[in-house]
Structures are given as C-alpha cells and as structure tokens.
Design a protein around this motif. Structure first.
Motif, PDB file in Angstrom:
ATOM      1  N   THR A 140       0.827  -1.217   0.000  1.00 43.69           N
ATOM      2  CA  THR A 140       0.000   0.000   0.000  1.00 43.69           C
ATOM      3  C   THR A 140       0.858   1.263   0.000  1.00 43.69           C
ATOM      4  OG1 THR A 140      -0.135  -0.177   2.393  1.00 43.69           O
ATOM      5  CG2 THR A 140      -1.977  -1.065   1.132  1.00 43.69           C
ATOM      6  N   ALA A 166      -7.107   1.401  -8.259  1.00 43.57           N
ATOM      7  CA  ALA A 166      -6.802   0.541  -7.110  1.00 43.57           C
ATOM      8  C   ALA A 166      -8.089  -0.045  -6.526  1.00 43.57           C
ATOM      9  CB  ALA A 166      -6.079   1.353  -6.054  1.00 43.57           C
ATOM     10  N   ILE A 167      -7.936  -1.194  -5.866  1.00 42.85           N
ATOM     11  CA  ILE A 167      -9.093  -1.829  -5.219  1.00 42.85           C
ATOM     12  C   ILE A 167      -9.223  -1.243  -3.812  1.00 42.85           C
ATOM     13  CG2 ILE A 167     -10.032  -4.014  -4.384  1.00 42.85           C
ATOM     14  CD1 ILE A 167      -8.323  -5.381  -6.543  1.00 42.85           C
ATOM     15  N   LYS A 168     -10.440  -0.842  -3.432  1.00 43.86           N
ATOM     16  CA  LYS A 168     -10.644  -0.261  -2.094  1.00 43.86           C
ATOM     17  C   LYS A 168     -11.219  -1.312  -1.168  1.00 43.86           C
ATOM     18  CE  LYS A 168     -10.617   4.382  -3.443  1.00 43.86           C
ATOM     19  NZ  LYS A 168      -9.605   5.247  -2.896  1.00 43.86           N
ATOM     20  N   ARG A 169     -10.576  -1.428   0.000  1.00 44.84           N
ATOM     21  CA  ARG A 169     -11.099  -2.354   1.016  1.00 44.84           C
ATOM     22  C   ARG A 169     -11.329  -1.580   2.304  1.00 44.84           C
ATOM     23  NH1 ARG A 169      -7.005  -7.135   1.259  1.00 44.84           N
ATOM     24  NH2 ARG A 169      -6.521  -7.165  -0.951  1.00 44.84           N
ATOM     25  N   TYR A 191     -11.233   3.521   4.010  1.00 44.02           N
ATOM     26  CA  TYR A 191     -10.913   2.590   2.933  1.00 44.02           C
ATOM     27  C   TYR A 191      -9.411   2.590   2.642  1.00 44.02           C
ATOM     28  CZ  TYR A 191     -15.793   1.897   1.817  1.00 44.02           C
ATOM     29  OH  TYR A 191     -17.115   1.544   1.880  1.00 44.02           O
ATOM     30  N   SER A 201      -6.474   1.583  -0.219  1.00 37.98           N
ATOM     31  CA  SER A 201      -6.280   1.267  -1.643  1.00 37.98           C
ATOM     32  C   SER A 201      -5.246   0.154  -1.781  1.00 37.98           C
ATOM     33  CB  SER A 201      -5.803   2.497  -2.400  1.00 37.98           C
ATOM     34  OG  SER A 201      -6.787   3.501  -2.350  1.00 37.98           O
ATOM     35  N   TYR A 202      -5.669  -0.939  -2.398  1.00 36.08           N
ATOM     36  CA  TYR A 202      -4.747  -2.048  -2.660  1.00 36.08           C
ATOM     37  C   TYR A 202      -4.492  -2.152  -4.167  1.00 36.08           C
ATOM     38  CZ  TYR A 202      -4.864  -3.901   2.059  1.00 36.08           C
ATOM     39  OH  TYR A 202      -4.710  -4.065   3.409  1.00 36.08           O
ATOM     40  N   ALA A 229      -4.440  -3.366  -7.938  1.00 32.97           N
ATOM     41  CA  ALA A 229      -5.385  -4.200  -8.690  1.00 32.97           C
ATOM     42  C   ALA A 229      -4.613  -5.297  -9.405  1.00 32.97           C
ATOM     43  CB  ALA A 229      -6.153  -3.338  -9.686  1.00 32.97           C
ATOM     44  N   ASN A 279      -4.421  -9.409 -10.244  1.00 29.85           N
ATOM     45  CA  ASN A 279      -5.113 -10.689 -10.253  1.00 29.85           C
ATOM     46  C   ASN A 279      -4.058 -11.798 -10.330  1.00 29.85           C
ATOM     47  OD1 ASN A 279      -6.608 -12.919 -10.791  1.00 29.85           O
ATOM     48  ND2 ASN A 279      -7.760 -12.031 -12.493  1.00 29.85           N
TER      49      ASN A 279
END
Lengths: 139, 118
Positions: free
Chosen positions: A34, A79-82, A95, A97-98, A100, A102
């Motif tokens: 991150t 980015a993917i938010k968790r 949140y 940001s990680y 993206a 796969n």
C-alpha cells in the motif's frame, strides 16, 4: 551475419523473457503493498516487447536481430478499495487502496514467459549443434 | 574458385548458406513470439537455391512475410508449431549439407592420396 549471430538473437529473447518473469514476480510479491516511493499503492507493471532491427545491405530490407523490452509501463486500472479503518494507510472514510493485481492473470503471464524461454533455449541448442556440425567439415 | 573447389562443393556452400540464413530467420521469429504486431518472416528456399545456382554469386535472399498464418489479437502471427518444425527441418538440411561436403572432401583426399585410404 553467421551462425554465431543467431545465438545473439536467441540470447536477446532469453533476456527479455527473463525480465518479463521478473516483472511478474514483482507484481505477485507486491499484491498487498500500500506504500511506494511514488506514493499510493503499488501499480501493476507491464513489459512492452519490441523488435530489434538492423538495416541489411539494401536499405529497404531490414534484418531482425532479436527482441528487447522497450518499456515497463504501469497498469492504468484503478486501485481496489477495502474497508479497513484500523489500517495506517486508510483514507478519511476508512478505505485502504490495494493494487489491482489478479494472481491468476500473473500466473498465466508467468507460464507464457516460461514457455517462450524454453522455446528459445531449444533454439540455442539447435544453433550450437549446427555450429558443431560445421566444425566436422574440417575433420 | 581455387583448384580444390569443385562444382559440388560450390553448390553445397550455397545450400549451407541458405540453410543458415533460414535458421536465423526462424530464430528471430521465435525470439519475437510475444512482440505485438510482429509478422513471421521466411524465404522461399527452393527458389532462392535455384537463383543462387543460376546467377552464380549469392545475393542476400529475399525475405517475405509468411502468408496464411492466424493472427493473434495483438497483431502477432508467429506459429509455435510451424517454427519448431521448420527449425528441426533446417537443422537436418544443414546436417545433410555438412555430411555431403565432408564426403566431397574425402573424395578429393582419396584422389590426392592416389586411392589409398586415410
């Protein structure tokens, strides 16, 4: 160009494929990163392959002399938010940001790089055998 | 042409040159198997050999893009199967050329030694 030049061509491909595998490894290793020096989460990297060319005796016919990685570009995917409010890198709404990334996609890319590396390695073997055979003429 | 060069050795020289040239093209095709937009290249082996034999000297063979290959979405049309097969074929062609050239030189040696072996 003689048969030794063919080894350079296959060698350039071995180098490029290895770099590609290194980039994939970096992507996989940084799946949860991150923080980066540029700020924000790690961005997935892509390699850009480009042909190396050299002009032949006539200017119009260009001779391929292998391949090279011209650039390593970051992916443009957001980015993917968790939701992890306790995380030190969480934003004001909690949140984080990680990257993206796969893992399946990366594994497929890695497999492609491995196969291409093996194929070029067998091209090197073939060329070596041909050079050795041409030495037989002298015997 | 020196006194040791025969018609056959000259012919085999052209044959080996062409086989090596083709091998180089195949190696380049294989090296660029993941390069977007790259098109597989090849020479017309039979036509080039005929040309080299009739025209005497061997100018650089004419390199063409290969027709009839399936293009991938990234514009690359290198076929792994085709290149592997061709590589094996070219390798064997080269070997045949080398063996024939050796035989030719042994024949010459036989004449030099007045028919005695070795």
């Amino acid at each position: 160009m003689n048969l030794f030049g063919v080894l350079d061509i296959s060698g350039s491909a071995l180098k490029a494929e290895r770099q590609r595998a290194e980039v994939v490894a970096a992507n996989l290793a940084n799946m949860e990163t991150t923080r980066t020096p540029e700020g924000g989460p790690y961005r997935r990297k892509h390699v850009v392959f480009a042909t190396q060319e050299q002009f032949g005796r006539v200017l119009s016919d260009r001779m391929g002399t292998g391949v090279a990685i011209r650039d390593v570009v970051p992916d443009s995917a957001p980015a993917i938010k968790r939701y992890e409010p306790g995380h030190p890198d969480a934003d004001s709404e909690g949140y984080v940001s990680y990257p993206a990334i796969n893992p399946v996609e990366e594994m497929v890319d890695l497999m492609g790089a491995t196969r291409a590396y093996g194929l070029n390695a067998s091209a090197v073997t073939a060329t070596k055998q041909m050079i050795q055979q041409s030495l037989e003429i002298l015997k | 042409m020196t006194s040791l060069d025969t018609n056959t050795s000259g012919l085999l020289g052209h044959y080996l040159d062409l086989a090596a040239f083709r091998h180089r093209l195949i190696a380049n095709n294989v090296a660029n198997i993941d390069t977007p937009g790259f098109k597989a290249q090849d020479i017309d082996f039979g036509a080039e050999l005929k040309h080299a034999l009739t025209a005497g000297g061997s100018p650089e063979p004419k390199v063409n893009n290969v027709d009839g290959l399936i293009e991938r979405p990234d514009g690359n049309n290198v076929s792994l199967d085709r290149e592997s097969m061709l590589m094996a074929q070219t390798q064997l062609q080269f070997r045949v050329g080398v063996q024939l050239l050796r035989t030719e030189y042994h024949r010459l040696l036989l004449a030099i030694n007045e028919g005695r072996q070795g």
